[in-house]
Design a protein around this motif. Sequence first.
Motif, mmCIF file in Angstrom:
data_model
loop_
_atom_site.group_PDB
_atom_site.id
_atom_site.type_symbol
_atom_site.label_atom_id
_atom_site.label_comp_id
_atom_site.label_asym_id
_atom_site.label_seq_id
_atom_site.Cartn_x
_atom_site.Cartn_y
_atom_site.Cartn_z
ATOM 1 N N ASP A 138 42.558 83.020 81.642
ATOM 2 C CA ASP A 138 41.180 83.511 81.543
ATOM 3 C C ASP A 138 41.070 84.860 80.856
ATOM 4 O OD1 ASP A 138 42.304 84.946 83.588
ATOM 5 O OD2 ASP A 138 40.783 84.473 85.088
ATOM 6 N N SER A 139 42.124 85.670 80.912
ATOM 7 C CA SER A 139 42.022 87.010 80.338
ATOM 8 C C SER A 139 43.401 87.535 79.981
ATOM 9 C CB SER A 139 41.364 87.971 81.334
ATOM 10 O OG SER A 139 42.176 88.084 82.480
ATOM 11 N N ALA A 140 43.431 88.564 79.147
ATOM 12 C CA ALA A 140 44.701 89.209 78.814
ATOM 13 C C ALA A 140 45.274 89.888 80.053
ATOM 14 C CB ALA A 140 44.504 90.217 77.690
ATOM 15 N N SER A 141 44.396 90.401 80.904
ATOM 16 C CA SER A 141 44.870 91.054 82.133
ATOM 17 C C SER A 141 45.677 90.077 82.981
ATOM 18 C CB SER A 141 43.699 91.574 82.959
ATOM 19 O OG SER A 141 42.921 92.474 82.213
ATOM 20 N N TYR A 263 43.421 92.204 71.229
ATOM 21 C CA TYR A 263 42.446 92.230 70.126
ATOM 22 C C TYR A 263 43.125 91.924 68.785
ATOM 23 C CZ TYR A 263 40.573 95.074 66.231
ATOM 24 O OH TYR A 263 40.216 95.545 64.995
ATOM 25 N N ALA A 264 44.228 92.638 68.480
ATOM 26 C CA ALA A 264 44.780 92.615 67.119
ATOM 27 C C ALA A 264 45.534 91.339 66.784
ATOM 28 C CB ALA A 264 45.683 93.825 66.906
ATOM 29 N N GLY A 265 45.885 90.550 67.793
ATOM 30 C CA GLY A 265 46.614 89.312 67.523
ATOM 31 C C GLY A 265 45.907 88.434 66.505
ATOM 32 N N THR A 266 44.571 88.438 66.557
ATOM 33 C CA THR A 266 43.794 87.634 65.613
ATOM 34 C C THR A 266 44.082 88.030 64.161
ATOM 35 O OG1 THR A 266 42.029 87.263 67.222
ATOM 36 C CG2 THR A 266 41.433 87.018 64.906
ATOM 37 N N GLU A 281 60.323 87.561 67.374
ATOM 38 C CA GLU A 281 61.330 86.626 67.901
ATOM 39 C C GLU A 281 61.992 87.166 69.171
ATOM 40 O OE1 GLU A 281 61.365 88.120 65.001
ATOM 41 O OE2 GLU A 281 63.204 89.290 64.788
ATOM 42 N N HIS A 282 61.887 88.472 69.413
ATOM 43 C CA HIS A 282 62.464 89.058 70.629
ATOM 44 C C HIS A 282 61.561 88.851 71.849
ATOM 45 C CE1 HIS A 282 65.549 91.016 68.315
ATOM 46 N NE2 HIS A 282 64.677 91.677 67.581
ATOM 47 N N ALA A 283 60.302 88.476 71.625
ATOM 48 C CA ALA A 283 59.340 88.454 72.738
ATOM 49 C C ALA A 283 59.603 87.291 73.689
ATOM 50 C CB ALA A 283 57.912 88.373 72.196
ATOM 51 N N ASP A 284 59.544 87.566 74.984
ATOM 52 C CA ASP A 284 59.599 86.497 75.993
ATOM 53 C C ASP A 284 58.209 85.947 76.258
ATOM 54 O OD1 ASP A 284 62.470 86.500 77.002
ATOM 55 O OD2 ASP A 284 61.944 88.635 77.066
ATOM 56 N N SER A 285 57.193 86.804 76.100
ATOM 57 C CA SER A 285 55.821 86.339 76.293
ATOM 58 C C SER A 285 54.902 87.140 75.382
ATOM 59 C CB SER A 285 55.400 86.480 77.759
ATOM 60 O OG SER A 285 55.630 87.798 78.229
ATOM 61 N N PHE A 286 53.766 86.550 75.077
ATOM 62 C CA PHE A 286 52.834 87.132 74.098
ATOM 63 C C PHE A 286 51.423 86.711 74.482
ATOM 64 C CE2 PHE A 286 50.179 86.658 70.347
ATOM 65 C CZ PHE A 286 50.448 87.789 69.588
ATOM 66 N N VAL A 287 50.477 87.632 74.380
ATOM 67 C CA VAL A 287 49.086 87.251 74.655
ATOM 68 C C VAL A 287 48.154 87.809 73.593
ATOM 69 C CG1 VAL A 287 48.673 89.254 76.187
ATOM 70 C CG2 VAL A 287 47.205 87.237 76.350
ATOM 71 N N PHE A 288 47.171 86.991 73.195
ATOM 72 C CA PHE A 288 46.022 87.524 72.445
ATOM 73 C C PHE A 288 44.779 86.758 72.873
ATOM 74 C CE2 PHE A 288 44.205 85.025 68.862
ATOM 75 C CZ PHE A 288 44.982 83.873 68.948
ATOM 76 N N ASN A 289 43.621 87.385 72.647
ATOM 77 C CA ASN A 289 42.362 86.844 73.169
ATOM 78 C C ASN A 289 41.496 86.240 72.068
ATOM 79 O OD1 ASN A 289 42.833 87.582 75.807
ATOM 80 N ND2 ASN A 289 41.573 89.428 75.737
ATOM 81 N N PRO A 290 41.441 84.928 71.932
ATOM 82 C CA PRO A 290 40.414 84.352 71.054
ATOM 83 C C PRO A 290 39.007 84.780 71.493
ATOM 84 C CG PRO A 290 42.087 82.706 71.534
ATOM 85 C CD PRO A 290 42.373 83.909 72.416
ATOM 86 N N SER A 301 41.964 83.248 76.732
ATOM 87 C CA SER A 301 43.085 84.119 76.416
ATOM 88 C C SER A 301 44.315 83.242 76.170
ATOM 89 C CB SER A 301 43.327 85.067 77.602
ATOM 90 O OG SER A 301 44.378 85.959 77.324
ATOM 91 N N ALA A 302 44.928 83.396 75.005
ATOM 92 C CA ALA A 302 46.055 82.532 74.629
ATOM 93 C C ALA A 302 47.373 83.207 75.004
ATOM 94 C CB ALA A 302 46.011 82.246 73.133
ATOM 95 N N TYR A 303 48.077 82.584 75.933
ATOM 96 C CA TYR A 303 49.329 83.159 76.456
ATOM 97 C C TYR A 303 50.492 82.268 76.044
ATOM 98 C CZ TYR A 303 52.767 84.830 79.908
ATOM 99 O OH TYR A 303 53.884 85.325 80.512
#
Length: 478
Positions: A138-141, A263-266, A281-290, A301-303
């Motif tokens: 539901d959210s980046a938080s 925000y900036a993922g877009t 490629e080092h990231a275990d997890s990543f989030v950005f908010n459509p 929120s895309a996780y």
Amino acid sequence: MDTKQFRKHGHEMVDWIADFMDNIEKYPVHPDIQPGEIKSKLPKDAPIKGEEMKAIFNDFQNVIMPGITHWQHPYWFAYFPANNSPPSILGEFLTAALGAQCMIWKTSPAAEELEEVTMEWLKKMIGLPEGMVGVIQDSASISTLVALITAREKASKFQINNKGFTEPLTVYCSEEAHSSVVKGAKIAGYGKDNIRLIPADDNFAMDPVTLEKAILEDKNRALKPACVCATLGTTSSTGVDPLNKIGAICKAHNVWLHVDAAYAGTAAILPEKRWIMNGIEHADSFVFNPHKWMLTNLDCSAYFVKDPKTLKKTFEIHPEYLKTGVDSVVNNYRDWGIHLGRRFRALKLWFVLRSYGVEGLQNMVREHIRLAQMLKQWIEDDQRFELMAPVHFSLVCFRLNPKNKSEKQLNDLNKQLLKSINQTGKTFLTHTILKGKYVIRFCIAQRTTKEEHVRRTWELITKKAEKLLKQQKPHREL
Ligand SMILES: *Cc1c(COP(=O)(O)O)cnc(C)c1O
């Protein structure tokens, strides 16, 4: 309400919504009302007898609308955006109409499979590594909280889920990271004393040397580093943490790397902005908010995670009443996060991605970035103003600086300037503090914003600044 009435009111409301979109500029961006004003116009108790939609909708127009802040306004330059769009609204209609609860595949197979497909689309659009898989939160938080809890379980070999904390684990983020990192770390049980805020450099990016030093210090004190949260596009100034260097440090010390690009993922859908993902490629997890800059209304929120097994092992539940025969071959998203009940969010996202296409979204983001560069140039060309941070995306941080004032006077002056701009109701900007300095944020990321809106707002800002500077000048100087 029967379907005949529903049809009638539905048509009326769609007309109302379309008129609202056409006439959005006639509304003040921010309402001029006092706390409690709306409440005082509403009854203290729920009605005993049902009311006519006509009466309800009248009150919506006369009581609620005057208290709305218009995030979809072309003069919206505050915070980050929360964009919707016509296709997104239509998708949301249908989500509400279906009313499906999408906790597991069985409770709506199409919802689960469309979520998989749209997350794969997004993954490719922004250049995430092939192996990552996505889920809509539901959210980046909440996404960051999910990352912090998963990192906690990985670091403790899943023992905290069983026994609670038996040893302290530590979390790292830059001092410019979003407040949701500290909040999430508190909720996940790390404790505020075990969160290290790493200083940011002059470009508001995390300093990796200090990060490694902090990790080593904690290890020397027999504390266990569990998670680093890096940010692509910090909330105050859109600083970009160096993922390559941070990622190498995380790898060397076996620490979870979570990346917050709310925000900036877009922007990573643009080839010219893909550099922000260097080291992803080092990231275990990543989030950005459509739901911020990708035209999909709140909440979406895309996780993404590298290892869904660890995620599921952290959150899985197996109540008898939810067991199905296909659990081993489908995604049951209840196990991919905190909530059991889940809305069908993929539908509106699918509507948006198909309706605009990747190119349509790229054009919008590129235009916002162009407008921000234009504004940046105006600020640099005006001796009275000062640019306060690099403009990586579509946020411009600046302040009025007449060059004869102390830092404290400048802070007061810019506070006054922002207040006088927002009091007009014509636009809405917000502020932040960067390295102790009060800064005005001008974020150009609303779908409906065009060059004229940015131009007129800059004219308003310079007019208000002139007036302030005139008032400020001591008489003897005249
Ligand atoms: C906006 C923002 C968040 C919070 O997003 P929500 O979806 O409202 O929780 C987190 N991190 C960054 C960097 C943000 O800009």
